[in-house]
Design an enzyme around this catalytic site. Structure first.
Site, PDB file in Angstrom:
ATOM      1  N   PHE A  25       0.828  -1.201   0.000  1.00 39.46           N
ATOM      2  CA  PHE A  25       0.000   0.000   0.000  1.00 39.46           C
ATOM      3  C   PHE A  25       0.865   1.254   0.000  1.00 39.46           C
ATOM      4  CE2 PHE A  25      -2.249  -3.244   2.464  1.00 39.46           C
ATOM      5  CZ  PHE A  25      -3.546  -3.198   1.955  1.00 39.46           C
ATOM      6  N   ASP A  26       0.428   2.255  -0.742  1.00 42.17           N
ATOM      7  CA  ASP A  26       0.933   3.602  -0.545  1.00 42.17           C
ATOM      8  C   ASP A  26       0.329   4.136   0.758  1.00 42.17           C
ATOM      9  OD1 ASP A  26       2.090   6.124  -1.012  1.00 42.17           O
ATOM     10  OD2 ASP A  26       0.314   6.808  -2.093  1.00 42.17           O
ATOM     11  N   GLY A  27       0.885   5.227   1.272  1.00 42.97           N
ATOM     12  CA  GLY A  27       0.394   5.785   2.517  1.00 42.97           C
ATOM     13  C   GLY A  27      -0.646   6.875   2.337  1.00 42.97           C
TER      14      GLY A  27
END
Length: 304
Positions: A161-163
């Site tokens: 996941f990106d943040g």
């Protein structure tokens, strides 16, 4: 006793996200839905090839055992019911235990996410993804031609996941877009101990965490997660502290400070990667199944 999907991790996805229907989609693009339906009916006994989300779906379904069914996968598609026949036949041929489907023949299907209790919607249709996100459901536009996941980890589901604007809100991203990198770093350093508000994929992360804990010791599958973000020190601290406050652990965290994410994802080998920025998705799709999360200020700027 009434049938219920409560307490299950419910994933809804379009038929084109699960299977490689790119050739058939070209017929639809160049003609109409009836021509598409005709082609699918002609090929009803031809098993469809796996699509971008296929490895993720197969591995998630492997969490189910004779003692406990913890994952439910539902086809949620703009396709017509006739085309749905091939989807179910292909699923069965591939050994995927998929029993439920909703086919809306050209209408956006996102409204059915609520009665399903879905914690993830994957589709190749950007409008449907945006509708789902606006309704509060984790959703991503699948890159249908993204590279399929490697098969080196058959007993492990790997998700990256990106943040900001994915796991977390785009609060900090708004500062970056408005005032630049120095202001972003100052903003995040000053608020290092203040948890970030949740982003659109927090419900999925919660559900995956519950799935992992429920299966510990007796499930045939394991889950490995990674945070892959453009943040770097000192802005990394707020992200880590936010996850700690949520009571959720990720297995790997990559604070890349703007480096290309594709090279790092090649090493992590995720079954799926989620990011809100198309430039990162374009890079990631060259090495792993990828979904664009059309949320946050970066996507608002793109369409305004």
């Amino acid at each position: 006793m009434a049938v219920s999907l409560q307490n299950k991790l419910v994933v809804a996805l379009s038929s084109r996200a699960l299977f490689d229907f790119e050739e058939e989609n070209q017929v639809f693009e160049s003609s109409d839905d009836r021509a598409y339906m005709s082609v699918q009916l002609e090929r009803i006994d031809q098993v469809a090839k796996p699509g971008a989300a296929f490895p993720l779906v197969r591995k998630l379904l492997a969490f189910n055992t004779a003692e406990a069914n913890r994952v439910e996968v539902v086809i949620l598609s703009r396709n017509d019911p006739v085309s749905g026949l091939r989807v179910f036949r292909s699923s069965r041929a591939h050994g995927l235990s998929i029993e439920r489907g909703v086919f809306t023949r050209g209408r956006s299907p996102y409204r059915y996410l609520k009665p399903l209790g879905a914690v993830l919607f994957l589709s190749t249709n950007e409008a449907d993804v945006r509708d789902a996100l606006e309704a509060g459901f984790p959703a991503a536009r699948v890159y249908p031609n993204s590279v399929r996941a490697a098969e080196q980890y058959p007993d492990e589901v790997r998700i990256a996941f990106d943040g900001d604007a994915v796991l977390f809100s785009d609060e900090a991203e708004q500062v970056f877009q408005r005032d630049g990198l120095p202001a972003f770093i100052e903003h995040e350093t000053e608020r290092a101990s203040t948890p970030l508000p949740p982003g659109p994929f927090k419900p999925l992360l919660d559900a995956l965490d519950r799935l992992q804990k429920a299966g510990e010791g007796h499930a045939p599958m394991r889950l490995r997660t990674a945070l892959v973000t453009a943040r770097s020190a000192p802005a990394h601290e707020r992200a880590v502290r936010t996850l700690m406050q949520w009571g959720i652990e990720v297995d790997e965290a990559m604070f890349l400070g703007g480096l290309d994410k594709g090279a790092f994802l090649r090493e992590f080998e995720p079954d799926f990667f989620f990011d809100d920025q198309t430039r990162h998705c374009d890079s990631a799709a060259l090495v792993a199944p990828t979904g664009h999360v059309a949320a946050g200020i970066a996507n608002l700027l793109k369409i305004s």
